[in-house]
Design a protein around this motif. Structure first.
Motif, mmCIF file in Angstrom:
data_model
loop_
_atom_site.group_PDB
_atom_site.id
_atom_site.type_symbol
_atom_site.label_atom_id
_atom_site.label_comp_id
_atom_site.label_asym_id
_atom_site.label_seq_id
_atom_site.Cartn_x
_atom_site.Cartn_y
_atom_site.Cartn_z
ATOM 1 N N ILE A 1 26.153 42.619 42.837
ATOM 2 C CA ILE A 1 25.541 42.500 41.520
ATOM 3 C C ILE A 1 26.473 41.817 40.508
ATOM 4 C CG2 ILE A 1 24.056 44.514 41.798
ATOM 5 C CD1 ILE A 1 26.053 46.109 40.144
ATOM 6 N N TRP A 2 27.779 41.678 40.865
ATOM 7 C CA TRP A 2 28.734 41.042 39.959
ATOM 8 C C TRP A 2 29.126 39.639 40.421
ATOM 9 C CZ3 TRP A 2 28.793 43.490 35.633
ATOM 10 C CH2 TRP A 2 28.656 44.870 35.601
ATOM 11 N N HIS A 3 28.532 39.145 41.494
ATOM 12 C CA HIS A 3 28.992 37.886 42.064
ATOM 13 C C HIS A 3 28.718 36.678 41.170
ATOM 14 C CE1 HIS A 3 29.539 39.300 46.502
ATOM 15 N NE2 HIS A 3 30.235 39.990 45.634
ATOM 16 N N ASP A 4 27.839 36.816 40.168
ATOM 17 C CA ASP A 4 27.648 35.726 39.227
ATOM 18 C C ASP A 4 28.826 35.616 38.275
ATOM 19 O OD1 ASP A 4 26.836 38.229 38.173
ATOM 20 O OD2 ASP A 4 25.883 37.210 36.478
ATOM 21 N N ILE A 5 29.642 36.680 38.221
ATOM 22 C CA ILE A 5 30.840 36.684 37.387
ATOM 23 C C ILE A 5 32.085 36.455 38.226
ATOM 24 C CG2 ILE A 5 32.269 38.077 35.853
ATOM 25 C CD1 ILE A 5 29.788 39.550 34.986
ATOM 26 N N ALA A 6 32.220 37.249 39.295
ATOM 27 C CA ALA A 6 33.382 37.138 40.188
ATOM 28 C C ALA A 6 33.072 37.875 41.478
ATOM 29 C CB ALA A 6 34.628 37.722 39.524
ATOM 30 N N THR A 7 33.726 37.491 42.558
ATOM 31 C CA THR A 7 33.535 38.163 43.846
ATOM 32 C C THR A 7 34.650 39.160 44.136
ATOM 33 O OG1 THR A 7 34.640 36.325 44.971
ATOM 34 C CG2 THR A 7 32.227 36.262 44.832
ATOM 35 N N THR A 8 35.839 38.909 43.590
ATOM 36 C CA THR A 8 36.964 39.828 43.779
ATOM 37 C C THR A 8 37.723 39.962 42.471
ATOM 38 O OG1 THR A 8 38.532 38.115 44.461
ATOM 39 C CG2 THR A 8 37.219 39.175 46.207
ATOM 40 N N ILE A 9 38.519 41.039 42.386
ATOM 41 C CA ILE A 9 39.361 41.254 41.213
ATOM 42 C C ILE A 9 40.523 42.147 41.627
ATOM 43 C CG2 ILE A 9 38.202 43.331 40.370
ATOM 44 C CD1 ILE A 9 38.460 42.135 37.523
ATOM 45 N N PRO A 10 41.708 41.945 41.104
ATOM 46 C CA PRO A 10 42.825 42.842 41.428
ATOM 47 C C PRO A 10 42.569 44.248 40.893
ATOM 48 C CG PRO A 10 43.634 40.766 40.537
ATOM 49 C CD PRO A 10 42.153 40.783 40.303
ATOM 50 N N LEU A 11 42.819 45.240 41.721
ATOM 51 C CA LEU A 11 42.573 46.637 41.362
ATOM 52 C C LEU A 11 43.789 47.473 41.744
ATOM 53 C CD1 LEU A 11 39.325 48.653 41.751
ATOM 54 C CD2 LEU A 11 41.420 49.580 42.764
ATOM 55 N N LEU A 12 44.138 48.434 40.890
ATOM 56 C CA LEU A 12 45.334 49.251 41.073
ATOM 57 C C LEU A 12 44.979 50.733 41.025
ATOM 58 C CD1 LEU A 12 48.580 49.303 41.053
ATOM 59 C CD2 LEU A 12 48.339 49.621 38.584
ATOM 60 N N LEU A 13 45.573 51.513 41.929
ATOM 61 C CA LEU A 13 45.479 52.968 41.903
ATOM 62 C C LEU A 13 46.867 53.560 41.707
ATOM 63 C CD1 LEU A 13 43.108 54.261 44.751
ATOM 64 C CD2 LEU A 13 42.649 54.144 42.300
ATOM 65 N N ILE A 14 46.945 54.614 40.895
ATOM 66 C CA ILE A 14 48.179 55.372 40.742
ATOM 67 C C ILE A 14 47.970 56.734 41.382
ATOM 68 C CG2 ILE A 14 49.884 56.286 39.128
ATOM 69 C CD1 ILE A 14 49.714 53.293 38.995
ATOM 70 N N PHE A 15 48.851 57.131 42.294
ATOM 71 C CA PHE A 15 48.711 58.410 42.974
ATOM 72 C C PHE A 15 49.389 59.523 42.178
ATOM 73 C CE2 PHE A 15 48.454 55.331 46.452
ATOM 74 C CZ PHE A 15 47.280 55.738 47.063
ATOM 75 N N PRO A 16 48.679 60.626 41.933
ATOM 76 C CA PRO A 16 49.345 61.757 41.274
ATOM 77 C C PRO A 16 50.424 62.341 42.179
ATOM 78 C CG PRO A 16 47.161 62.399 42.047
ATOM 79 C CD PRO A 16 47.268 60.923 42.252
ATOM 80 N N THR A 17 51.402 62.959 41.556
ATOM 81 C CA THR A 17 52.496 63.562 42.324
ATOM 82 C C THR A 17 51.966 64.612 43.288
ATOM 83 O OG1 THR A 17 53.941 63.213 40.417
ATOM 84 C CG2 THR A 17 54.746 64.687 42.126
ATOM 85 N N GLU A 18 50.861 65.257 42.930
ATOM 86 C CA GLU A 18 50.316 66.342 43.762
ATOM 87 C C GLU A 18 49.425 65.854 44.889
ATOM 88 O OE1 GLU A 18 50.885 67.640 39.495
ATOM 89 O OE2 GLU A 18 49.866 65.989 40.531
ATOM 90 N N TYR A 19 49.207 64.524 45.012
ATOM 91 C CA TYR A 19 48.342 64.016 46.074
ATOM 92 C C TYR A 19 48.884 64.427 47.451
ATOM 93 C CZ TYR A 19 45.133 60.833 48.428
ATOM 94 O OH TYR A 19 44.135 60.321 49.211
#
Length: 339
Positions: free
Chosen positions: A224-242
């Motif tokens: 549904i977003w391919h008219d704007i972009a197909t990919t984008i950089p994404l970041l996750l931060i892991f909590p210390t308790e993970y």
């Protein structure tokens, strides 16, 4: 309740339902059948509704009895379809299984591939097991989550090495950038390897030393977003308790107001200003009582509880609805990307 496979059936088909229930149990699958799992004194309507909402899969046993019958079996199917409507199209949840020749009129079922438990029952069972039986490669689980479109939790708006202590009075008791246990590092590393190989099938950037963060340089956006972009950089931060506690939200890389040299630096090398200019946080989180990981030192045991696959399912769900909030968010992140 975890990893539930709900079996829905017409009363006339109880013997087939019991047979399927027993076969799934023999494969160590947490099957749920009302005649076996409901306890004396429980409100059966409320319990069935709750179980469907918490199920990983819903098997609808369809027959000439069920398709023409009025009653609660139709309500169970309607509830399962409601759940299905909230999931990405790629997610398997509702499994229609015919036990004899019949034709169901519900439009939604016409879009789902059926499986036949006749004329050879075991052939159909094998196909069902391919879908619902956990494998060593990928055990995607889905749990309840919430998207907070309005209230941004200030303690997690920006991830930095120094937290403002006045902002730590929050309801979500996660901490970040603290001393991580060796167990946490091992589980995160195992899960990152799995999602890189089996989910994204591409290289990722991972904080191997401290297991604090994971970057997907080309996170695939839903169609549904391919008219704007197909990919984008994404970041996750892991909590210390993970893995005891899940990540909170995710970050999309800004393409405006950010110096080019910032993009070549690792997250833990950035100071607060650099981090804020390079990444923007979006609030989506799994409720604490809904996140149920398997806490075991046995390698690979995490596959049988909530894990990184779960959280990326939540992210996919978040990005699968094209509302004004996310439309503006993505536009902000990709604006001037090519410049």
């Amino acid at each position: 309740m975890r990893n539930i496979v709900f079996i829905s059936y017409a009363r006339e088909d109880i013997e087939t339902a019991k047979r399927l229930y027993g076969d799934l149990k023999s494969h160590k699958i947490n099957a749920w059948l009302d005649v076996d799992n409901l306890l004396p004194g429980q409100n059966w309507r409320a319990e069935i509704k709750k179980t469907i909402l918490n199920s990983t899969f819903f098997i609808a046993l369809l027959s000439s009895n069920s398709v023409s019958k009025r009653g609660y079996v139709q309500k169970e199917l309607s509830k399962a379809i409601d759940v299905l409507d909230e999931l990405p199209e790629s997610k398997i949840f509702l499994i229609p299984a015919r036990i004899n020749e019949c034709q169901y009129s519900h439009d939604k079922l016409n879009d789902i591939h059926w499986v036949d438990l006749f004329p050879v029952y075991n052939d159909g069972l094998k196909k069902i097991l391919k879908v619902i039986q956990p494998t060593d490669k990928n055990d995607e689980l889905l749990t309840s989550f919430e998207i907070d479109r309005n209230a941004v939790n200030p303690a997690f708006k920006y991830v930095t090495n120094e937290f403002d202590k006045s902002k730590q009075e929050v309801s979500i008791k996660n901490s970040f950038w603290g001393k991580r246990s060796e167990y946490s590092k091992r589980v995160i590393t195992e899960q990152v390897c799995e999602v890189a190989i089996n989910l994204f099938k591409t290289e990722v950037i991972f904080d191997e030393q401290n297991a604090n963060w994971l970057e997907i340089p080309e996170y695939p956006l839903p169609k549904i977003w391919h008219d704007i972009a197909t990919t984008i950089p994404l970041l996750l931060i892991f909590p210390t308790e993970y893995p005891d506690r899940p990540p909170i939200g995710f970050y999309l890389k800004r393409w405006i107001n950010a110096r080019k040299e910032v993009f070549g630096m690792e997250v833990n090398e950035l100071n607060r200003d650099e981090f804020e200019s390079a990444w923007k946080w979006y609030c989506v989180y799994i409720q604490g009582d809904k996140w149920r990981p398997v806490l075991s030192f046995k390698p690979g045991a995490w596959r049988y509880g909530d894990n990184l696959f779960t959280y990326f399912t939540v992210i996919e769900l978040t990005l699968s609805k094209r509302d004004e909030y996310m439309y503006g968010a993505l536009l902000e992140c990709i604006k001037n990307k090519s410049s």
